[in-house]
Write an enzyme that holds these catalytic residues in place. Structure first.
Site, PDB file in Angstrom:
ATOM      1  N   GLY A   7      30.113 -35.067  37.645  1.00  0.00           N
ATOM      2  CA  GLY A   7      30.357 -33.624  37.761  1.00  0.00           C
ATOM      3  C   GLY A   7      29.111 -32.826  37.429  1.00  0.00           C
ATOM      4  N   ALA A   8      27.961 -33.267  37.956  1.00  0.00           N
ATOM      5  CA  ALA A   8      26.672 -32.741  37.472  1.00  0.00           C
ATOM      6  C   ALA A   8      26.078 -31.653  38.360  1.00  0.00           C
ATOM      7  CB  ALA A   8      25.681 -33.900  37.333  1.00  0.00           C
ATOM      8  N   ARG A  10      27.005 -28.472  38.581  1.00  0.00           N
ATOM      9  CA  ARG A  10      27.024 -27.122  37.998  1.00  0.00           C
ATOM     10  C   ARG A  10      27.588 -27.198  36.578  1.00  0.00           C
ATOM     11  NH1 ARG A  10      32.103 -25.777  41.389  1.00  0.00           N
ATOM     12  NH2 ARG A  10      33.750 -26.109  39.841  1.00  0.00           N
ATOM     13  N   ASP A  59      34.395 -39.304  44.355  1.00  0.00           N
ATOM     14  CA  ASP A  59      35.470 -38.811  43.496  1.00  0.00           C
ATOM     15  C   ASP A  59      35.660 -39.810  42.355  1.00  0.00           C
ATOM     16  OD1 ASP A  59      37.959 -38.268  42.355  1.00  0.00           O
ATOM     17  OD2 ASP A  59      38.842 -37.635  44.254  1.00  0.00           O
ATOM     18  N   TYR A 151      46.391 -30.492  30.740  1.00  0.00           N
ATOM     19  CA  TYR A 151      44.949 -30.595  30.462  1.00  0.00           C
ATOM     20  C   TYR A 151      44.740 -31.142  29.049  1.00  0.00           C
ATOM     21  CZ  TYR A 151      40.102 -29.005  29.786  1.00  0.00           C
ATOM     22  OH  TYR A 151      38.759 -28.942  29.517  1.00  0.00           O
TER      23      TYR A 151
HETATM   24  P1  NAP Z   1      33.082 -26.866  36.179  1.00  0.00           P
HETATM   25  O1  NAP Z   1      32.114 -25.729  36.134  1.00  0.00           O
HETATM   26  O2  NAP Z   1      34.341 -26.689  36.937  1.00  0.00           O
HETATM   27  O3  NAP Z   1      32.302 -28.172  36.693  1.00  0.00           O
HETATM   28  C1  NAP Z   1      32.970 -29.410  36.834  1.00  0.00           C
HETATM   29  C2  NAP Z   1      32.274 -30.201  37.918  1.00  0.00           C
HETATM   30  O4  NAP Z   1      32.977 -31.455  38.084  1.00  0.00           O
HETATM   31  C3  NAP Z   1      32.334 -29.475  39.264  1.00  0.00           C
HETATM   32  O5  NAP Z   1      31.120 -29.583  39.960  1.00  0.00           O
HETATM   33  C4  NAP Z   1      33.445 -30.221  39.972  1.00  0.00           C
HETATM   34  O6  NAP Z   1      33.396 -30.135  41.385  1.00  0.00           O
HETATM   35  C5  NAP Z   1      33.203 -31.641  39.470  1.00  0.00           C
HETATM   36  N1  NAP Z   1      34.367 -32.475  39.761  1.00  0.00           N
HETATM   37  C6  NAP Z   1      35.678 -32.105  39.771  1.00  0.00           C
HETATM   38  N2  NAP Z   1      36.437 -33.133  40.138  1.00  0.00           N
HETATM   39  C7  NAP Z   1      35.616 -34.183  40.372  1.00  0.00           C
HETATM   40  C8  NAP Z   1      35.827 -35.507  40.793  1.00  0.00           C
HETATM   41  N3  NAP Z   1      37.054 -35.976  41.052  1.00  0.00           N
HETATM   42  N4  NAP Z   1      34.750 -36.330  40.931  1.00  0.00           N
HETATM   43  C9  NAP Z   1      33.506 -35.872  40.682  1.00  0.00           C
HETATM   44  N5  NAP Z   1      33.239 -34.615  40.294  1.00  0.00           N
HETATM   45  C10 NAP Z   1      34.286 -33.767  40.139  1.00  0.00           C
HETATM   46  O7  NAP Z   1      33.506 -27.281  34.702  1.00  0.00           O
HETATM   47  P2  NAP Z   1      32.731 -27.228  33.309  1.00  0.00           P
HETATM   48  O8  NAP Z   1      33.228 -26.064  32.557  1.00  0.00           O
HETATM   49  O9  NAP Z   1      31.262 -27.437  33.475  1.00  0.00           O
HETATM   50  O10 NAP Z   1      33.404 -28.513  32.608  1.00  0.00           O
HETATM   51  C11 NAP Z   1      32.739 -29.760  32.477  1.00  0.00           C
HETATM   52  C12 NAP Z   1      33.561 -30.628  31.529  1.00  0.00           C
HETATM   53  O11 NAP Z   1      33.693 -29.966  30.264  1.00  0.00           O
HETATM   54  C13 NAP Z   1      34.987 -30.893  32.007  1.00  0.00           C
HETATM   55  O12 NAP Z   1      35.372 -32.207  31.703  1.00  0.00           O
HETATM   56  C14 NAP Z   1      35.808 -29.895  31.209  1.00  0.00           C
HETATM   57  O13 NAP Z   1      37.148 -30.301  31.070  1.00  0.00           O
HETATM   58  C15 NAP Z   1      35.047 -29.881  29.905  1.00  0.00           C
HETATM   59  N6  NAP Z   1      35.276 -28.673  29.108  1.00  0.00           N
HETATM   60  C16 NAP Z   1      34.918 -27.434  29.560  1.00  0.00           C
HETATM   61  C17 NAP Z   1      35.148 -26.321  28.770  1.00  0.00           C
HETATM   62  C18 NAP Z   1      34.773 -24.921  29.185  1.00  0.00           C
HETATM   63  O14 NAP Z   1      35.135 -23.955  28.470  1.00  0.00           O
HETATM   64  N7  NAP Z   1      34.072 -24.716  30.275  1.00  0.00           N
HETATM   65  C19 NAP Z   1      35.741 -26.471  27.508  1.00  0.00           C
HETATM   66  C20 NAP Z   1      36.092 -27.739  27.080  1.00  0.00           C
HETATM   67  C21 NAP Z   1      35.851 -28.832  27.878  1.00  0.00           C
HETATM   68  P3  NAP Z   1      34.513 -29.210  42.168  1.00  0.00           P
HETATM   69  O15 NAP Z   1      35.030 -28.208  41.226  1.00  0.00           O
HETATM   70  O16 NAP Z   1      33.800 -28.609  43.298  1.00  0.00           O
HETATM   71  O17 NAP Z   1      35.595 -30.145  42.565  1.00  0.00           O
END
Ligand code: NAP
Length: 246
Positions: A7-8, A10, A59, A151
């Site tokens: 998921g790198a 963004r 995926d 979640y």
């Molecule tokens: P994000 O901006 O939505 O980025 C997540 C990335 O993972 C996106 O590029 C997404 O692509 C990709 N992804 C989704 N499904 C995938 C799959 N099946 N295979 C490969 N790549 C996939 O989220 P983020 O906020 O940076 O979050 C990153 C991690 O931190 C996640 O595990 C999230 O649960 C965790 N986290 C985030 C927060 C927060 O406040 N942001 C807090 C706690 C934990 P698409 O969306 O285009 O599918």
């Protein structure tokens, strides 16, 4: 040093990949096919630092895709030192009306994804007797908020999985730890921040008095990827600016 980050393209994943590139790692960047352009931009930025970077599209909830990405990564990079399981999704919805398909999708990507990626890379780590596995969980997996029960369950699953895996592979020189971000300003994080009063409430709950940035998560991940953490395993570290949860 080499690392595979899921998921790198963004958000937190891109910040982790760029930070590890700056620290001298060669980086494999995973994301789904739709994110190829953005993932390639991050890889180009790491290449510009003088490190090797390559995109692996797939995926993480698809076993054969994970096996193929691991094969291609090892062919390109020779060895894997660290894996960062960062890919994740959040689909908000109260339990009452939650679609079974949404439960399954969140579990498949957030909980099964790390398992499949780890299973694909583990043989290579075992052969070398070395590995650093970092799973991005969430403070939501410890406490959670309304509309995020599935979640929360998926992130709690990752933490439980990591604690047991740490026991299975510790004697082989492999550590397994989780990083639990708080509220971080990304495309996903904005779901928690759309309403101004909710955003203010999260900020008020945070000892450091601000919402997090993706870069705030990168340092603790780098610590778990490094040898500075060689006697730390099975842990889940909050990286949340000190959110006080009652
Ligand atoms: P994000 O901006 O939505 O980025 C997540 C990335 O993972 C996106 O590029 C997404 O692509 C990709 N992804 C989704 N499904 C995938 C799959 N099946 N295979 C490969 N790549 C996939 O989220 P983020 O906020 O940076 O979050 C990153 C991690 O931190 C996640 O595990 C999230 O649960 C965790 N986290 C985030 C927060 C927060 O406040 N942001 C807090 C706690 C934990 P698409 O969306 O285009 O599918």
């Amino acid at each position: 040093r080499t690392v595979f980050v899921t998921g790198a393209s963004r958000g937190i994943g891109a910040a982790i990949a760029l930070d590890l590139g700056r620290r001298g790692y060669d980086v494999g960047l995973n994301d789904i096919e739709a994110q190829e352009t953005k993932a390639t931009e991050v890889a180009d930025a790491i290449n510009a630092m003088g490190q090797k970077a390559k995109v692996f599209l797939g995926d993480v909830s698809d076993k054969s895709a994970c096996n193929e990405m691991a094969r291609a990564f090892l062919a390109a990079f020779g060895q894997v030192d660290a894996i960062v399981n960062n890919a994740g999704i959040l689909i908000a919805g109260e339990v009452d009306g939650l679609a079974e398909a949404h439960w399954d999708r969140v579990m498949d990507i957030n909980a099964k994804g790390p398992f499949l990626v780890i299973q694909a890379f583990l043989p290579a780590m075992k052969v070398r007797g070395y590995g650093r596995i970092v799973n991005i969980a969430s403070i939501g997996g410890k406490h959670g908020a309304p509309e995020q029960a599935h979640y929360s369950a998926s992130k709690a699953a990752v933490m439980g999985f990591s604690r047991v895996l740490a026991q299975e592979v510790g004697s082989l020189g492999i550590t397994v730890n989780c990083v639990c971000p708080g509220i971080i300003l990304t495309d996903m994080g904005r779901v928690n921040l759309e309403v101004a009063s909710v955003r203010a409430a999260w900020q008020d709950k945070t000892a450091l008095a601000r919402i997090g940035a993706p870069e705030d998560v990168a340092g603790p991940v780098a610590f778990f990827c490094s040898d500075d953490s060689h006697f730390v395993t099975g842990q889940s570290l909050n990286v949340d600016g000190g959110i006080v949860l009652s």
